[in-house]
Design a protein around this motif. Structure first.
Motif, mmCIF file in Angstrom:
data_model
loop_
_atom_site.group_PDB
_atom_site.id
_atom_site.type_symbol
_atom_site.label_atom_id
_atom_site.label_comp_id
_atom_site.label_asym_id
_atom_site.label_seq_id
_atom_site.Cartn_x
_atom_site.Cartn_y
_atom_site.Cartn_z
ATOM 1 N N GLU A 87 0.827 -1.204 0.000
ATOM 2 C CA GLU A 87 0.000 0.000 0.000
ATOM 3 C C GLU A 87 0.865 1.260 0.000
ATOM 4 O OE1 GLU A 87 -3.489 1.803 -0.593
ATOM 5 O OE2 GLU A 87 -3.183 -0.372 -0.473
ATOM 6 N N TYR A 88 1.919 1.244 0.780
ATOM 7 C CA TYR A 88 2.815 2.403 0.783
ATOM 8 C C TYR A 88 3.556 2.550 -0.539
ATOM 9 C CZ TYR A 88 2.145 3.359 5.764
ATOM 10 O OH TYR A 88 1.611 3.692 6.991
ATOM 11 N N VAL A 89 3.984 1.440 -1.116
ATOM 12 C CA VAL A 89 4.663 1.506 -2.409
ATOM 13 C C VAL A 89 3.725 2.066 -3.477
ATOM 14 C CG1 VAL A 89 5.729 0.151 -4.264
ATOM 15 C CG2 VAL A 89 6.323 -0.319 -1.874
ATOM 16 N N LYS A 90 2.465 1.716 -3.391
ATOM 17 C CA LYS A 90 1.481 2.230 -4.357
ATOM 18 C C LYS A 90 1.383 3.753 -4.315
ATOM 19 C CE LYS A 90 -1.719 -1.631 -5.058
ATOM 20 N NZ LYS A 90 -3.110 -2.087 -4.874
ATOM 21 N N GLY A 91 1.727 4.344 -3.179
ATOM 22 C CA GLY A 91 1.738 5.803 -3.106
ATOM 23 C C GLY A 91 2.738 6.430 -4.059
ATOM 24 N N GLU A 92 3.778 5.670 -4.434
ATOM 25 C CA GLU A 92 4.792 6.141 -5.382
ATOM 26 C C GLU A 92 4.688 5.445 -6.733
ATOM 27 O OE1 GLU A 92 7.083 8.677 -4.755
ATOM 28 O OE2 GLU A 92 5.723 8.933 -3.057
ATOM 29 N N ILE A 93 4.207 4.199 -6.733
ATOM 30 C CA ILE A 93 4.064 3.419 -7.973
ATOM 31 C C ILE A 93 2.646 2.866 -7.958
ATOM 32 C CG2 ILE A 93 4.989 1.522 -9.364
ATOM 33 C CD1 ILE A 93 7.574 1.755 -7.625
ATOM 34 N N ALA A 94 1.749 3.565 -8.584
ATOM 35 C CA ALA A 94 0.305 3.344 -8.396
ATOM 36 C C ALA A 94 -0.161 1.929 -8.706
ATOM 37 C CB ALA A 94 -0.483 4.353 -9.234
ATOM 38 N N ASP A 95 0.442 1.278 -9.708
ATOM 39 C CA ASP A 95 -0.050 -0.030 -10.141
ATOM 40 C C ASP A 95 0.740 -1.189 -9.534
ATOM 41 O OD1 ASP A 95 2.270 0.468 -11.516
ATOM 42 O OD2 ASP A 95 1.491 -0.120 -13.496
ATOM 43 N N ALA A 96 1.523 -0.941 -8.497
ATOM 44 C CA ALA A 96 2.339 -1.994 -7.890
ATOM 45 C C ALA A 96 1.474 -3.091 -7.281
ATOM 46 C CB ALA A 96 3.248 -1.407 -6.818
ATOM 47 N N THR A 97 1.905 -4.340 -7.436
ATOM 48 C CA THR A 97 1.229 -5.469 -6.800
ATOM 49 C C THR A 97 2.143 -6.055 -5.727
ATOM 50 O OG1 THR A 97 2.156 -7.131 -8.309
ATOM 51 C CG2 THR A 97 0.107 -6.012 -9.002
ATOM 52 N N SER A 98 1.585 -6.848 -4.839
ATOM 53 C CA SER A 98 2.386 -7.467 -3.781
ATOM 54 C C SER A 98 3.475 -8.366 -4.357
ATOM 55 C CB SER A 98 1.490 -8.270 -2.840
ATOM 56 O OG SER A 98 0.659 -7.412 -2.099
ATOM 57 N N GLU A 99 3.144 -9.090 -5.415
ATOM 58 C CA GLU A 99 4.139 -9.963 -6.043
ATOM 59 C C GLU A 99 5.292 -9.149 -6.621
ATOM 60 O OE1 GLU A 99 4.495 -13.457 -9.465
ATOM 61 O OE2 GLU A 99 2.531 -12.631 -8.928
ATOM 62 N N GLN A 100 4.969 -8.025 -7.262
ATOM 63 C CA GLN A 100 6.019 -7.162 -7.802
ATOM 64 C C GLN A 100 6.883 -6.593 -6.685
ATOM 65 O OE1 GLN A 100 3.438 -4.482 -9.999
ATOM 66 N NE2 GLN A 100 4.318 -5.166 -11.946
ATOM 67 N N VAL A 101 6.244 -6.187 -5.603
ATOM 68 C CA VAL A 101 6.975 -5.583 -4.489
ATOM 69 C C VAL A 101 8.019 -6.554 -3.927
ATOM 70 C CG1 VAL A 101 6.761 -4.788 -2.095
ATOM 71 C CG2 VAL A 101 5.237 -3.877 -3.863
ATOM 72 N N THR A 102 7.639 -7.798 -3.696
ATOM 73 C CA THR A 102 8.604 -8.767 -3.167
ATOM 74 C C THR A 102 9.714 -9.054 -4.182
ATOM 75 O OG1 THR A 102 7.150 -10.591 -3.859
ATOM 76 C CG2 THR A 102 6.998 -9.863 -1.567
ATOM 77 N N THR A 103 9.357 -9.067 -5.459
ATOM 78 C CA THR A 103 10.367 -9.274 -6.503
ATOM 79 C C THR A 103 11.355 -8.116 -6.527
ATOM 80 O OG1 THR A 103 8.837 -10.556 -7.876
ATOM 81 C CG2 THR A 103 10.737 -9.589 -8.981
ATOM 82 N N TRP A 104 10.851 -6.894 -6.440
ATOM 83 C CA TRP A 104 11.733 -5.720 -6.420
ATOM 84 C C TRP A 104 12.637 -5.739 -5.200
ATOM 85 C CZ3 TRP A 104 6.939 -2.162 -7.435
ATOM 86 C CH2 TRP A 104 6.568 -2.261 -8.781
ATOM 87 N N ILE A 105 12.096 -6.071 -4.042
ATOM 88 C CA ILE A 105 12.916 -6.127 -2.823
ATOM 89 C C ILE A 105 14.068 -7.116 -3.010
ATOM 90 C CG2 ILE A 105 12.958 -6.833 -0.396
ATOM 91 C CD1 ILE A 105 10.022 -5.822 -0.237
ATOM 92 N N ASP A 106 13.750 -8.278 -3.584
ATOM 93 C CA ASP A 106 14.775 -9.316 -3.747
ATOM 94 C C ASP A 106 15.774 -9.018 -4.859
ATOM 95 O OD1 ASP A 106 14.077 -10.835 -1.597
ATOM 96 O OD2 ASP A 106 12.804 -12.228 -2.718
ATOM 97 N N ARG A 107 15.552 -7.965 -5.638
ATOM 98 C CA ARG A 107 16.596 -7.521 -6.570
ATOM 99 C C ARG A 107 17.812 -7.014 -5.788
ATOM 100 N NH1 ARG A 107 19.077 -7.206 -9.965
ATOM 101 N NH2 ARG A 107 18.865 -5.393 -11.307
ATOM 102 N N GLY A 108 17.608 -6.769 -4.499
ATOM 103 C CA GLY A 108 18.708 -6.330 -3.662
ATOM 104 C C GLY A 108 19.564 -7.461 -3.124
ATOM 105 N N ASN A 109 19.327 -8.687 -3.630
ATOM 106 C CA ASN A 109 20.112 -9.844 -3.187
ATOM 107 C C ASN A 109 21.298 -10.130 -4.104
ATOM 108 O OD1 ASN A 109 18.348 -10.268 -1.079
ATOM 109 N ND2 ASN A 109 17.109 -11.774 -2.173
ATOM 110 N N GLY A 110 21.761 -9.110 -4.816
ATOM 111 C CA GLY A 110 22.865 -9.301 -5.751
ATOM 112 C C GLY A 110 24.208 -9.486 -5.056
ATOM 113 N N GLN A 111 25.224 -9.748 -5.871
ATOM 114 C CA GLN A 111 26.576 -10.005 -5.369
ATOM 115 C C GLN A 111 27.523 -8.883 -5.797
ATOM 116 O OE1 GLN A 111 27.177 -12.796 -3.408
ATOM 117 N NE2 GLN A 111 24.957 -13.067 -3.583
#
Length: 318
Positions: A87-111
């Motif tokens: 819900e908070y992410v939607k305040g900046e990215i209106a069409d964000a879904t929960s699945e997208q949000v978790t995917t974006w967070i895990d983009r931070g698991n790089g090396q």
């Protein structure tokens, strides 16, 4: 090589994340707990989602080494928290879904690698929860060197305006600060030797984050008489870079003498100070190693100064 595009994307992403964080902070949601029991709020996760999405869309091949991941957030019992983050992410990215949000967070698991970004979506979580200083810190590391650093500090004081300051630097181009309220960019420089009013010393609020007795003794040994200014997060780097303090020390706590710092806690701040004319090393004078591992295993402690007093500080530490 120009890093204009990287700088602009980093600025826009961190400012967007800062808006989310301030909205969350107005609501003060209960903190969740990470495995190490340190507090983390929906703001950390939402901030990481926004920034990782922004970086990935423009620099799709760049790994991101971030502090958070979505492992816990995906568990069924965390559904309510995931809904809050989304819900908070939607305040900046209106069409964000929960699945997208978790995917974006895990983009931070790089090396770490030849070129990568490192991100602390909220540096100073305890300061965030106390309605005090915190920073959203993002840095680009390439060929073993920090090339771009951006820190959004939503609680940083700005004379005659609402709080909120962005500090940024590109290697070889100097450092600047920009109030959220005006978007006016101003070059910044470390304090000069004759500016006695700003010959101050900053350290962490949390006593567990350093050796405060030793830090104060070192500050006094190099001629800093005023009591320390205690401040959460990499905002301390901003204070040194903009000439509001001459020294920031983070020496190993006697309770955890073998602790090693994380790269995301220092990379963005380090380039801002260096480009403002200061100097950053570990307590033995070695450059901080941001390129080998997420933890700086070859470094102990951190010394940040206006450069003029740096060798004197290192000598006092010996």
């Amino acid at each position: 090589m120009s890093y204009d595009r990287e700088k602009q994307v980093a600025i826009e992403a961190t400012l967007s994340a800062a808006k989310l964080c301030e909205k969350v902070r107005q609501d003060i949601p209960p903190a969740m707990e990470k495995g190490d029991k340190s507090p983390v709020t929906v703001a950390d996760l939402g901030s990481q989602a926004i920034i990782c999405k922004a970086i990935s869309e423009v620099f799709s091949h760049d790994p991101i080494v971030g502090e958070e991941d979505a492992t816990e957030l995906r568990k069924p019992e965390m559904a309510e928290n995931l809904a809050k983050v989304t819900e908070y992410v939607k305040g900046e990215i209106a069409d964000a879904t929960s699945e997208q949000v978790t995917t974006w967070i895990d983009r931070g698991n790089g090396q770490v690698g030849q070129r990568f970004w490192t991100l602390d979506p909220i540096d100073g979580t305890k300061g965030f929860l106390r309605q005090d200083q915190y920073a959203i810190a993002l840095a680009l590391i390439e060929d073993g060197e920090v090339k771009v650093g951006v820190m959004a500090c939503p609680a940083y004081p700005v004379p005659n305006h609402k709080p909120g300051m962005l500090f940024m630097a590109v290697r070889g181009e100097g450092a600047i600060m920009m109030p959220f309220a005006t978007a006016e960019q101003t070059p910044i420089h470390v304090v000069k030797a004759d500016d006695t009013a700003n010959m101050r010393f900053v350290e962490s609020v949390e006593s567990a984050h350093g050796d405060q007795d030793r830090q104060n003794a070192i500050a006094q040994a190099v001629g800093i008489k005023a009591d320390s200014v205690r401040m959460d997060s990499q905002a301390k780097y901003g204070a040194v870079a903009s000439g509001k303090a001459a020294l920031y020390l983070r020496l190993p706590s006697p309770k955890s003498p073998d602790y090693r710092e994380n790269i995301w806690d220092h990379a963005a701040g380090a380039i801002v100070v260096e480009e403002a004319g200061g100097r950053v090393t570990d307590m033995y004078g070695k450059p901080l190693d941001f390129a080998s591992k997420p933890k700086m295993m070859e470094n102990q402690g951190v010394v940040v100064s206006n450069g003029i007093i740096h060798d004197t500080v290192l000598a006092a530490l010996k």
